[in-house]
Design an enzyme around this catalytic site. Structure first.
Site, PDB file in Angstrom:
ATOM      1  N   ILE A  51       0.712  -1.077  -0.226  1.00  8.32           N
ATOM      2  CA  ILE A  51      -0.181   0.034  -0.402  1.00  8.32           C
ATOM      3  C   ILE A  51       0.748   0.736   0.566  1.00  8.32           C
ATOM      4  O   ILE A  51       0.416   2.270  -0.487  1.00  8.32           O
ATOM      5  CB  ILE A  51      -1.201   0.581   1.488  1.00  8.32           C
ATOM      6  CG1 ILE A  51      -1.849  -1.306   1.068  1.00  8.32           C
ATOM      7  CG2 ILE A  51      -1.800   1.279   1.250  1.00  8.32           C
ATOM      8  CD1 ILE A  51      -2.942  -1.757   2.659  1.00  8.32           C
ATOM      9  N   CYS A  52       1.740   1.127   0.912  1.00 10.48           N
ATOM     10  CA  CYS A  52       2.874   2.278   1.485  1.00 10.48           C
ATOM     11  C   CYS A  52       3.516   2.713  -0.729  1.00 10.48           C
ATOM     12  O   CYS A  52       3.367   4.499  -0.285  1.00 10.48           O
ATOM     13  CB  CYS A  52       3.370   1.949   2.031  1.00 10.48           C
ATOM     14  SG  CYS A  52       3.598   1.641   3.617  1.00 10.48           S
TER      15      CYS A  52
END
Length: 181
Positions: A51-52
């Protein structure tokens, strides 16, 4: 205890990494300095995750919009400057995200802000909008598995900079609320 709206943002000096031109060499950023600008500081849990990078790229696309609003973008995680460098080198999209990445591997800033997820030992997905006096004006914190909408930081910054009453879903250019006299 987590810091919130109205609290002073920690004025500490922390390690930082920026760009892919050279290996990290002990660069730092003094978070007490504002140069009269707003700051949008956002944390992600870990480099080399899923996700980052979507969030980093999303925030990175806003650098010019933030600059137009006298604001700077600063990213952060609890990884080291060398891990940041390696991740940027491994992904051209991240290499193009040309803003400072705090290397808070001692968790000094994350602990001061109160955003460390105790079980995982990493920072939560937190965003702080800080005014030119280094006072926190907005905070959002997501869990580890939910990505953010970086454009919301622009909308909130626009509302904060009006110094007016802004209704739900307000967008720049729309009417603000004027209480009856």
């Amino acid at each position: 205890m987590a810091l919130t709206v109205g609290d002073q943002f920690p004025g500490i000096t922390v390690p930082v990494q920026q760009g892919v031109g050279a290996l990290p060499a002990g660069e730092t950023i003094d978070l007490s300095k504002t140069d009269g600008k707003w700051k949008v500081v956002f944390f992600w849990p870990k480099d080399f995750t899923f996700i980052c990078p979507t969030e980093i790229i999303g925030y990175g696309e806003l650098v010019k919009d933030l600059a137009d609003r006298d604001a700077v973008l600063i990213g952060a995680s609890t990884d080291t400057d060398f891990v940041h460098f390696a991740w940027r080198k491994s992904d051209e999209r991240l290499a193009n995200c040309d803003f400072p990445w705090i290397a808070d591997n001692k968790k000094e800033l994350a602990n001061a802000l109160g955003i460390v997820e105790q079980n995982a030992g990493v920072a939560l997905r937190a965003t702080f909008i800080v005014d030119p006096h280094n006072v926190i004006q907005h905070v959002t914190v997501n869990g580890l598995n939910q990505g953010r909408n970086p454009a919301e930081a622009i909308r909130v910054l626009d509302a904060l900079q009006t110094d007016e009453l802004c209704p739900c879903n307000w967008q720049a250019g729309e009417e603000v609320l004027k209480p009856a006299a």
